[in-house]
Motif scaffolding. Structure first.
Motif: not given
Lengths: 224, 224
Positions: B184, A124, B174-178, B170, A121
């Motif tokens: 990675l 993110d 839960d993690y909109p930007h991941l 991911y 979180k």
DNA sequence: ACCTGAACACCGTTCAAGT
DNA sequence: ACCTGAACACCGTTCAAGT
């Protein structure tokens, strides 16, 4: 005393285990947390823990994530997210405060979020905030990484506490500039705070420079 | 096989123990270093080590210091020490390279120099260099601290390796930007290097700003 | 399903015994 | 002085046994 093998109501729960483990680590350090000791603290025998966690490491992961969950992320909520600098600053301060409250847990967090929900979180939120503020994705990733480097580094290795409070340890012949080093231990808090603030300001000033350069050049050189 | 209790020539030496311990930690990690395992590697029984070191921790301290000894400090040698920025940059790069060569040792170094001679040499050199370059003592202390925060933080917690290489970990809900986070792991080296370079540049740019401000105001406000 | 004691293969460290 | 085996008080984890 009847030796009851299974009580009608479970004696343990994941939450209770994590809470007790966290308190024990905070009070006595990571080395004090053995499965037997933790079980004793919970009024239970050692192997009981394995009904709720697969390994001791899983318990430690949960303890670490509970600390990550205390980091304030609300500064990245704004839908415009223009003032990335203030957001980053406030986040860094909250991040460091959360770690400073649980110094023994920092080594567990330093290796990255892994699969820990609260840790993810955090990653993110900061990435999303930076992208919304106009940073290219690659730079936003770098910012999340370098801020974590700096903050966990500062929480893990209290600089001042890393020196012993013993003048005799610093022979001027060997270390000509460490004549006052033994004083660091007593001024520990002030030194670490000053170093953190100085470093954070430098970091943000330097990033602001890169942001302006990038915006002017429309991130031609480094965007990806 | 005669069971000789004491050979005419000592089987062990501090150097040989530290060398073998370091190799073992590098190859298999800190957890693999037990006194029995190390002794076996040295062709000797466990308790023999206690003739040369008082505790296992003392062995680990020596292993850590051997890594510190590899950090280049020659950039602080110049008698004028005017170009603090270049010196700091080159030192940071050498520091990080030394740690990157022995990642499993970083947790041992992160807590500060303690009484380790090579660690103290490092602190002494950077402090002396900054003071010679015109930084006030308090700021020079901060610089030594904050650089260590950043460098050990970056060596300890490879940012990219901290994410699992598993897209399913991911959940976008839960993690909109991941969405790309699982990538990675494979780009690990490039991401960590980019983050380190970006952070180091920002740090030095920011410190240069503070240096100019301080010199103009003759450090009136913050010197001590 | 959830707890137990016994057991396995380990730990770091101490110590009397050997030369 | 420097190595040895035996021993002490621990570890994390597995597992059959209990309810």
């Amino acid at each position: 005393m009847c030796a009851m093998a299974r009580p009608r109501k479970p004696l343990l729960s994941r939450d209770r285990i994590v809470e007790t483990a966290g308190a024990l680590v905070d009070a006595e350090g990571l080395a004090a947390l053995s499965t037997r000791r933790l079980a004793a603290e919970l009024g239970v025998s050692g192997p009981s823990l394995y009904n709720h966690f697969r390994t001791k490491d899983e318990i430690l992961d949960a303890v670490a994530d509970a600390v990550s969950a205390k980091i304030d992320l609300s500064m990245f909520d704004e839908t415009d997210g223009r003032d990335w600098r203030t957001a980053l600053h406030d986040w860094a301060v909250s991040y460091r405060a959360a770690l400073a409250d649980h110094p023994h847990v920092v080594p567990l967090l330093a290796h990255g979020p892994g699969r820990r929900p609260a840790g993810l979180k955090v990653a993110d939120a900061v990435f999303g905030g930076m992208v919304r503020a106009g940073w290219p994705a690659a730079q936003a990733t770098y910012i999340g990484a370098l801020m974590r480097y700096f903050i966990t580094g500062s929480a893990l290795g209290s600089f001042a506490r890393g020196f012993v409070d013993d003048e005799a340890a610093y022979d001027p012949a060997d270390y000509p500039h460490l004549g006052q080093a033994h004083l660091l231990a007593e001024r520990q808090e002030k030194v670490d705070e000053g170093a953190f603030e100085t470093g954070l300001r430098a970091l943000l000033d330097g990033l602001a420079l890169q942001y302006e350069t990038g915006v002017r050049g429309q991130w031609t050189a480094r965007s990806s």
